[in-house]
Enzyme design. Structure first.
Site, PDB file in Angstrom:
ATOM      1  N   GLY B  88       0.814  -1.206   0.000  1.00 32.22           N
ATOM      2  CA  GLY B  88       0.000   0.000   0.000  1.00 32.22           C
ATOM      3  C   GLY B  88       0.850   1.260   0.000  1.00 32.22           C
ATOM      4  O   GLY B  88       1.906   1.295  -0.616  1.00 32.22           O
ATOM      5  N   LEU B  89       0.385   2.263   0.715  1.00 34.05           N
ATOM      6  CA  LEU B  89       1.054   3.562   0.765  1.00 34.05           C
ATOM      7  C   LEU B  89       1.241   4.124  -0.639  1.00 34.05           C
ATOM      8  O   LEU B  89       2.322   4.550  -1.024  1.00 34.05           O
ATOM      9  CB  LEU B  89       2.409   3.458   1.474  1.00 34.05           C
ATOM     10  N   CYS B  90       0.185   4.052  -1.415  1.00 35.02           N
ATOM     11  CA  CYS B  90       0.303   4.530  -2.787  1.00 35.02           C
ATOM     12  C   CYS B  90      -0.950   5.314  -3.164  1.00 35.02           C
ATOM     13  O   CYS B  90      -1.399   5.289  -4.294  1.00 35.02           O
ATOM     14  CB  CYS B  90       0.512   3.375  -3.740  1.00 35.02           C
ATOM     15  N   GLY B  91      -1.535   6.014  -2.205  1.00 36.74           N
ATOM     16  CA  GLY B  91      -2.709   6.824  -2.498  1.00 36.74           C
ATOM     17  C   GLY B  91      -3.877   5.967  -2.936  1.00 36.74           C
ATOM     18  O   GLY B  91      -4.099   4.888  -2.399  1.00 36.74           O
ATOM     19  N   PHE B  93      -4.322   4.342  -5.663  1.00 34.40           N
ATOM     20  CA  PHE B  93      -3.971   3.478  -6.799  1.00 34.40           C
ATOM     21  C   PHE B  93      -4.791   2.190  -6.836  1.00 34.40           C
ATOM     22  O   PHE B  93      -5.463   1.881  -7.821  1.00 34.40           O
ATOM     23  CB  PHE B  93      -2.480   3.169  -6.745  1.00 34.40           C
TER      24      PHE B  93
END
Lengths: 91, 292
Positions: B88-91, B93
């Site tokens: 994760g940590l990808c807005g 997406f």
């Protein structure tokens, strides 16, 4: 370049070879075949083996596994699933 | 009311977070470059493959066409492959891809079609299993493969072809994120079976020329189509990976900027409070001195 065969050898990872050469020898599933310039349109699947690209006195060999070759008026395209250049030892 | 020390600690903690997001942003940027190169390098192969198949397909269209190309005439059962990232940590997406897939799946279900799901990547699986737990038939985790290769995606293609050949799926669609640019990734459906043949006309091949086939045209197509499927999946996944790093990079960039703003605001508050405290102390000292 009318008297040279345009050949490109592509794998999913990258384009291994692209250029104009004299002759290509490739291992078809129904026998090894050589392609010169102005070859008739031809398509075959490839067996495991060596693709030899000859240009003048230069010679490059690629080991390929799986794939197919497509020869048409614009040149030859080898789509190989796996391919790597075979570095020949000097005899 | 937070004491000065509490505020100092808070500022330090936000600064530490900012350092992490900054580092993640830079790592994502470096990986994005590599993923982009990989996606780019795979493109000629996929393009040539499509061109060759388009060429072949012209010759065998009609009843004789292999089922992978022409379909089996039914659109009752759908298999949807949803490809997301493992981390994760990808807005937004992954949510974007999942939302697009969910809309599509709900539409199919509303039409009374049978829908099965294969998820690729952990995040999509996590999001989809809440709603469609009984429809997910397989999950692939790609995080074990450092570099995506044909061999790595082969099991996905095999699973799709098996579903199709056994008649459990008539149409196979892949959802992935098309890498439009670093700041824009577009969730895109791609129909894998029956194969979508783009009408790419190779220039000056002399399409009238009689091709010679070894072995026969049908046999070549028969081996080519499953391979094409694998290549299509691979190139989609590579684009997905590039998109993931791009999304992560901009998400982390935002986070770094937000942390910077937060630190600024907190510093201001901290300094005001410190000054107020000094003023109070001064007043106390002066008042004490006057009293003597």
């Amino acid at each position: 370049m009318a008297d040279k065969l345009h050949v490109s050898l592509v794998t999913p990872e990258k384009e291994l070879f692209s250029g104009d050469v004299d002759q290509v020898i490739a291992p078809g599933t129904e026998g090894e075949f050589g392609v010169l310039v102005n070859h008739a349109p031809f398509m075959t699947t490839l067996a495991e083996g060596a693709v030899v690209i000859l240009d003048g006195d230069k010679r490059r060999v690629f080991n390929v596994r799986g794939g197919f070759a497509d020869v048409n008026a614009s040149g030859m395209t080898i789509l190989a699933e796996h391919a790597e250049e075979y570095v020949e030892t000097v005899h | 009311m937070a004491s000065l020390k509490d505020m100092r600690n808070q500022i330090a903690s936000v600064k530490a977070t900012q350092k992490i997001t900054k580092a993640m942003q830079m790592v994502a940027a470096a990986k994005l470059k590599r993923a982009q190169d990989a996606a780019e390098n795979a493109r000629p192969y996929a393009a040539r493959m499509a061109a060759v198949i388009a060429n072949l397909a012209k010759g065998v269209s009609g009843d004789g066409a292999p089922v992978l190309l022409g379909g089996n005439g039914s659109t009752q059962n759908h298999l949807v492959i949803v490809s997301t990232s493992d981390r994760g940590l990808c807005g937004g997406f992954n949510s974007q891809i999942v939302r697009a897939a969910r809309d599509y799946i709900n539409g199919l279900i509303a039409d009374g079609k049978g829908v099965k799901i294969i998820t690729v990547g952990r995040k999509g699986n996590d999001q989809l299993k809440r709603q469609y737990a009984d429809r997910i038939i397989a999950t692939f985790d790609m995080s074990a493969h450092k570099v995506l290769t044909l061999d790595a995606v082969q099991p996905i293609a095999d699973a799709a072809v098996a579903e199709f050949n056994d008649g459990r799926a008539d149409v196979v669609t892949l959802f992935y994120s098309r890498f439009k640019s670093v700041i824009s990734q577009v969730p895109t459906p791609k129909q894998l079976i029956p194969a979508q043949i783009d009408a790419v006309e190779e220039p000056s091949t002399g399409s009238d020329a009689v091709y010679q086939y070894e072995p026969s045209e049908e046999e070549i197509l028969e081996t080519l189509l499953p391979r094409n499927l694998t290549v299509q999946i691979l190139s989609s996944l590579l684009e997905n990976t590039a998109g993931f790093y791009a999304a992560q990079m901009s998400a982390m960039d935002n986070a770094t900027r937000n942390a910077g703003e937060m630190i600024k605001a907190m510093n201001l508050k901290y300094n005001r409070k410190r000054q107020a405290q000094i003023t109070t102390e001064l007043i106390e000292i002066i008042a004490g001195a006057e009293a003597i």
